[in-house]
Design a protein around this motif. Structure first.
Motif, PDB file in Angstrom:
ATOM      1  N   GLU A  52       0.885  -1.061  -0.059  1.00 23.29           N
ATOM      2  CA  GLU A  52      -0.242   0.067   0.010  1.00 23.29           C
ATOM      3  C   GLU A  52       0.918   1.290  -0.029  1.00 23.29           C
ATOM      4  N   ASP A  53       0.288   2.484   0.115  1.00 23.26           N
ATOM      5  CA  ASP A  53       0.943   3.634   0.012  1.00 23.26           C
ATOM      6  C   ASP A  53       1.734   3.613   1.290  1.00 23.26           C
ATOM      7  N   TRP A  54       3.027   4.264   0.979  1.00 26.73           N
ATOM      8  CA  TRP A  54       3.737   4.531   2.292  1.00 26.73           C
ATOM      9  C   TRP A  54       4.352   6.048   2.751  1.00 26.73           C
ATOM     10  N   SER A  55       4.628   6.204   3.686  1.00 23.09           N
ATOM     11  CA  SER A  55       5.300   7.652   4.018  1.00 23.09           C
ATOM     12  C   SER A  55       6.757   7.852   4.421  1.00 23.09           C
ATOM     13  N   LEU A  56       7.442   8.718   4.151  1.00 28.55           N
ATOM     14  CA  LEU A  56       8.731   9.159   4.554  1.00 28.55           C
ATOM     15  C   LEU A  56       8.649  10.363   5.341  1.00 28.55           C
ATOM     16  N   LEU A  57       9.118   9.900   6.648  1.00 20.21           N
ATOM     17  CA  LEU A  57       9.211  10.960   7.739  1.00 20.21           C
ATOM     18  C   LEU A  57      10.552  11.507   7.935  1.00 20.21           C
ATOM     19  N   LEU A  58      10.797  12.713   7.865  1.00 16.81           N
ATOM     20  CA  LEU A  58      12.009  13.131   7.791  1.00 16.81           C
ATOM     21  C   LEU A  58      12.318  14.036   9.125  1.00 16.81           C
ATOM     22  N   TYR A  59      12.806  13.699  10.068  1.00 17.59           N
ATOM     23  CA  TYR A  59      13.310  14.482  11.396  1.00 17.59           C
ATOM     24  C   TYR A  59      14.610  15.217  11.260  1.00 17.59           C
ATOM     25  N   GLY A  60      14.599  16.648  11.755  1.00 15.18           N
ATOM     26  CA  GLY A  60      15.912  17.163  11.690  1.00 15.18           C
ATOM     27  C   GLY A  60      15.550  18.750  11.767  1.00 15.18           C
ATOM     28  N   THR A  61      16.697  19.422  11.309  1.00 14.14           N
ATOM     29  CA  THR A  61      16.723  20.950  11.511  1.00 14.14           C
ATOM     30  C   THR A  61      16.896  21.532  10.292  1.00 14.14           C
ATOM     31  N   ALA A  62      16.719  22.667  10.226  1.00 15.79           N
ATOM     32  CA  ALA A  62      16.739  23.715   9.176  1.00 15.79           C
ATOM     33  C   ALA A  62      18.185  24.492   8.951  1.00 15.79           C
ATOM     34  N   GLU A  63      18.815  24.304  10.412  1.00 23.33           N
ATOM     35  CA  GLU A  63      20.307  24.659  10.538  1.00 23.33           C
ATOM     36  C   GLU A  63      21.036  23.897  10.911  1.00 23.33           C
ATOM     37  N   PRO A  64      22.279  23.840  11.169  1.00 23.63           N
ATOM     38  CA  PRO A  64      23.348  23.125  11.527  1.00 23.63           C
ATOM     39  C   PRO A  64      22.854  22.883  13.133  1.00 23.63           C
ATOM     40  N   ALA A  65      23.067  21.742  13.739  1.00 23.49           N
ATOM     41  CA  ALA A  65      22.942  21.584  15.159  1.00 23.49           C
ATOM     42  C   ALA A  65      23.929  22.477  15.838  1.00 23.49           C
ATOM     43  N   GLN A  66      25.226  22.408  15.549  1.00 24.63           N
ATOM     44  CA  GLN A  66      26.255  23.495  16.096  1.00 24.63           C
ATOM     45  C   GLN A  66      27.142  24.398  15.145  1.00 24.63           C
ATOM     46  N   SER A  67      27.320  25.308  15.630  1.00 23.80           N
ATOM     47  CA  SER A  67      27.872  26.451  14.527  1.00 23.80           C
ATOM     48  C   SER A  67      28.764  26.009  13.892  1.00 23.80           C
ATOM     49  N   GLY A  68      29.819  25.035  14.271  1.00 26.26           N
ATOM     50  CA  GLY A  68      31.000  24.371  13.495  1.00 26.26           C
ATOM     51  C   GLY A  68      30.648  23.524  12.519  1.00 26.26           C
ATOM     52  N   ASP A  69      29.261  23.039  12.600  1.00 24.98           N
ATOM     53  CA  ASP A  69      29.175  21.905  11.683  1.00 24.98           C
ATOM     54  C   ASP A  69      29.182  22.360   9.995  1.00 24.98           C
ATOM     55  N   PRO A  70      29.366  21.316   9.327  1.00 23.36           N
ATOM     56  CA  PRO A  70      29.376  21.795   7.824  1.00 23.36           C
ATOM     57  C   PRO A  70      27.956  22.181   7.597  1.00 23.36           C
ATOM     58  N   SER A  71      28.175  23.196   6.429  1.00 28.70           N
ATOM     59  CA  SER A  71      26.805  23.868   5.906  1.00 28.70           C
ATOM     60  C   SER A  71      26.290  23.169   4.633  1.00 28.70           C
ATOM     61  N   HIS A  72      24.884  22.732   4.504  1.00 29.36           N
ATOM     62  CA  HIS A  72      24.472  22.011   3.318  1.00 29.36           C
ATOM     63  C   HIS A  72      23.700  23.440   2.631  1.00 29.36           C
ATOM     64  N   ASN A  73      24.459  23.990   1.907  1.00 26.09           N
ATOM     65  CA  ASN A  73      23.835  25.459   1.102  1.00 26.09           C
ATOM     66  C   ASN A  73      23.690  25.028  -0.267  1.00 26.09           C
ATOM     67  N   ALA A  74      24.467  24.182  -1.011  1.00 27.78           N
ATOM     68  CA  ALA A  74      24.211  24.099  -2.310  1.00 27.78           C
ATOM     69  C   ALA A  74      23.536  23.240  -2.658  1.00 27.78           C
ATOM     70  N   ALA A  75      22.461  22.910  -3.601  1.00 22.99           N
ATOM     71  CA  ALA A  75      21.491  21.873  -3.979  1.00 22.99           C
ATOM     72  C   ALA A  75      22.467  20.699  -4.411  1.00 22.99           C
ATOM     73  N   PRO A  76      22.225  19.680  -3.515  1.00 23.47           N
ATOM     74  CA  PRO A  76      22.957  18.406  -3.611  1.00 23.47           C
ATOM     75  C   PRO A  76      22.500  17.631  -4.813  1.00 23.47           C
ATOM     76  N   GLN A  77      23.562  16.902  -5.425  1.00 24.36           N
ATOM     77  CA  GLN A  77      23.356  15.958  -6.664  1.00 24.36           C
ATOM     78  C   GLN A  77      23.050  14.684  -5.752  1.00 24.36           C
ATOM     79  N   SER A  78      21.671  14.221  -6.239  1.00 31.39           N
ATOM     80  CA  SER A  78      21.290  12.682  -5.845  1.00 31.39           C
ATOM     81  C   SER A  78      22.382  11.754  -6.414  1.00 31.39           C
ATOM     82  N   SER A  79      22.809  10.829  -5.667  1.00 30.44           N
ATOM     83  CA  SER A  79      23.832   9.856  -6.130  1.00 30.44           C
ATOM     84  C   SER A  79      23.037   8.578  -6.354  1.00 30.44           C
ATOM     85  N   VAL A  80      21.840   8.651  -6.305  1.00 39.00           N
ATOM     86  CA  VAL A  80      20.950   7.474  -6.799  1.00 39.00           C
ATOM     87  C   VAL A  80      20.042   7.903  -7.986  1.00 39.00           C
ATOM     88  N   GLU A  81      20.126   7.278  -9.034  1.00 38.90           N
ATOM     89  CA  GLU A  81      19.079   7.695 -10.184  1.00 38.90           C
ATOM     90  C   GLU A  81      18.042   6.739 -10.440  1.00 38.90           C
TER      91      GLU A  81
END
Length: 690
Positions: free
Chosen positions: A613-642
């Motif tokens: 049947e239909d299924w759901s994907l639940l994504l939990y997390g934050t819009a900002e890095p958890a700590q100030s020194g964490d790497p930033s996800h700014n650029a749109a990522p390229q999916s490695s799975v096609e």
């Protein structure tokens, strides 16, 4: 005469079918236990103890124990041998009372302690000569806690400390839980309260009494305040777990608890029939006083069960993380399970697949997986335990006095984790429940365990394993990071629903493999999740043999998580309904891109059929890095799975907790309708033969 006899058999079979479909299963409970413990729970619109007693008396019932979760009450029949139908009628009448907001008759649940090996002859028993004197000490002694950190003189004088190999560098390669360094920094769990949810705690044990906390203790089985276990040979488990956490150090008794100055309590809840209400009352006990709950039990680890917390226990979890510890959230530590010999998976355990628990696995002294280890992507980290009689086990206190050197299983691993977390909470009492999970992920050490196959590297460069999570917990590293940790941003939830094209539900048969893809770009409304924490898949699949199913989730970064491996002992034909599979293996990744859910069957039987049947994907997390020194996800990522995107619907509304965060447990065995149909078929055969 023959016809009359056959008609009598028909009537008997029909009655048996009806009873079998209405009565709760009691194959693992004797009748006395069931009759004495069955009860009803009501929720009043607001807490009112006097009113609760009046309502109970009106219906020939009594209130036992204290209310839990503010306004929930245990109702028992004054005559416990009432017939099931009469009890059900009473429940219906209770539901019609204007002050009653909710009512449910409780059914027993199978719950097992997660210790596998009992080597009770390998013990060092103490005389208990100090017991009488120790009982004169102040039981609840938080006022005498010192604010200054006392650095201990190692090694401890406790006679079995030298046998605590997991604390003294005794694992292969000189590894251990690295708590000595934390101790030498002065941390010992001061002003941190841990409660062991189990079969009780020997509160007057000479190695526990100085740290015993009555406010973190209760007896829910008998509805009183004394958590002392029955000394019948079966109820050692909770006391042993408590000793791992907070056995007093330097008192010449047994060994040393990891958080040897923490407050320790225990809840007696497994010494009798277990109900959803019993679990909820334990999980919600004094949530503003207790910091850490440690649980070394769960559904049967038999390789065929899918089960998890009921609605009341789920509500207790939710209340704990939302308002426990005055809003910082309680920490729930859970043993991952001992079903490895049955090829069980902790993904079928709804307690370890909750985002609110830290699921803890085990490693042996030679840094390998024990034979009972269960694999799943919800395991977050590992502590030591044992596997064979030739290997050293965990040292702790025993019931009613004395010590043991044979505590083992994932039962022994979870309390070690609770003790280590208590050290971190002393270092930083402001840590939230999510902060603690972040810290465990970031400080766990995979290096001692890398010789065991199954490790991979996730999208942010962390080693992770379905056997060991992110690695061996590290007490000193956890404390050091806790001291400088800044509170993580609020957790967001993005939900994507996969809608199947026709036919829906999708029929499947025999051996198959199907890929379902979702393109994640962010939430339509609200702040998107750019830094992942927990990932859940809510799935409904019916299949002729559930154990032949395998589910795999691949993130845009290429992290592959086996949500459900084949389970050869699971013959269930009902599948699972909105089951919340959980992965923590994508922690820190950017979720944007293509997600792939692979559903396959490994069966050799082409006649097996089912539906997806239909299924759901639940994504939990934050819009900002958890700590100030964490790497930033700014650029749109390229999916490695096609894969091609198909049937995507974004959903921005967060569903009710009870539906989305935990799902519903799936009963094992034949469905009631199928069983009734078989009964009717047998009856028709007998009638025709007559």
């Amino acid at each position: 005469m023959v016809i009359s006899l056959k008609l009598l058999i028909v009537v008997f079979l029909l009655f048996g079918c009806v009873i079998a479909n209405e009565e709760p299963s009691k194959d693992w409970l004797n009748d006395t236990d069931y009759i004495d413990s069955t009860h009803t729970v009501i929720r009043l619109k607001e807490k009112d103890d006097e009113l609760a007693h009046q309502i109970a008396k009106r219906y020939g019932m009594v209130v036992k124990g204290e209310p839990f979760m503010e306004n929930h009450y245990f109702f028992y029949h004054e005559q416990p041998d009432h017939a099931y139908r009469r009890k059900r009628t009473t429940s219906e009448q209770l539901g019609e009372h204007p002050a009653v907001e909710w009512v449910e008759e409780q059914r027993p649940k199978k719950r097992s302690k997660r210790d596998y090996i009992h080597i009770d002859d390998v013990q060092e028993k103490k005389t208990g000569e100090d017991l009488i004197g120790a009982t004169k000490q102040t039981i609840h002694h938080m006022a005498r806690r010192k604010s200054t950190l006392e650095v201990p003189q190692l090694p401890w004088i406790d006679p079995l400390y030298k046998n605590q190999w997991y604390l003294t560098g005794g694992a292969d390669g000189g590894f251990d839980m690295n708590v000595r360094e934390a101790w030498l920094m002065g941390y010992a769990g001061r002003n941190v309260t841990v409660s062991i949810l189990d079969d009780g705690i020997q509160r007057d044990h000479p190695d526990l009494i100085a740290n015993y906390d009555p406010m973190a203790s209760s007896d829910i089985n008998d509805h009183d305040d004394d958590p002392t276990p029955r000394n019948n040979g079966d109820n050692k488990h909770g006391t042993r777990c408590a000793g791992e956490v907070a056995a007093v150090a330097g008192n010449n008794q047994c060994g040393v608890g990891i958080a040897y100055k923490a407050n320790i309590g225990g809840v007696r809840m497994l010494d009798g029939a277990v109900f959803d209400s019993v679990e909820a009352a334990a999980l919600s006990l004094n949530q503003n006083h207790i910091d850490i709950y440690s649980a070394s039990w769960g559904p049967e680890d038999d390789g065929q069960t899918f089960d998890g917390p009921g609605p009341l226990a789920r509500e207790a979890f939710h209340r704990g993380i939302k308002s426990g510890r005055n809003g910082k959230g309680n920490i729930f530590v859970w043993a991952s399970g001992n079903g490895g010999s049955r090829q069980d998976s902790c993904s079928a355990d709804g307690y370890t697949t909750s985002i609110y628990t830290l699921s803890i696995s085990s490693a042996t002294s030679d840094n390998r997986e024990p034979w009972y280890l269960e694999e799943c992507p919800s395991s977050i980290a590992t502590t030591y335990s044992s596997a064979a009689m030739s290997q050293p086990a965990v040292v702790t206190v025993d019931v009613p006095t004395g010590c043991t050197m044979s505590h083992t299983g994932t039962s022994a691993s979870a309390p070690l984790a609770a003790g280590i977390i208590a050290l971190a909470l002393e270092a930083n009492s402001k840590l939230t429940w999510r902060d603690v999970q972040h810290l465990v992920v970031r400080t766990a050490n995979p290096k001692p365990l890398l010789s065991t196959a199954g490790w991979s590297t996730n999208g942010v460069g962390r080693k992770v394993s379905s056997k060991f999570g992110y690695g061996l917990m590290d007490g000193a590293a956890l404390v050091k990071m806790a001291k400088t940790w800044k509170k993580a941003p609020e957790q967001n939830l993005c939900i994507y629903e996969y809608k199947l094209n026709r036919p829906n539900p999708r029929p499947v048969s025999g051996r198959f493999r199907m890929n379902f893809t979702i393109e994640v770009t962010g939430c339509q409304i609200g702040t998107p999740v750019l830094y992942l924490e927990h990932v859940q898949v809510l799935s409904t699949i019916q299949y002729g043999r559930r154990g032949d199913l395998k589910l795999t989730l691949i993130s845009p970064a290429g992290t592959r998580s086996i949500l459900l491996p084949p389970r050869p002992f699971d013959y269930n034909s009902n599948g699972f309904q909105k089951w919340p599979f959980l992965s923590v293996q994508q922690w820190g990744e950017d979720p944007r891109g293509t997600w792939v859910l692979i559903v396959e069957s490994v069966t050799d039987n082409p006649k097996l059929k089912g539906t997806i049947e239909d299924w759901s994907l639940l994504l939990y997390g934050t819009a900002e890095p958890a700590q100030s020194g964490d790497p930033s996800h700014n650029a749109a990522p390229q999916s490695s799975v096609e894969y091609a995107v198909s049937g995507l619907t974004a959903q921005d509304r967060i569903p009710p907790y009870r539906r989305a965060a935990q799902g519903e447990s799936t009963q094992n065995g034949m469905s009631p309708m199928k069983f009734l149909a078989i009964c009717v078929y047998l009856i028709l055969l007998l009638v025709l033969a007559a």
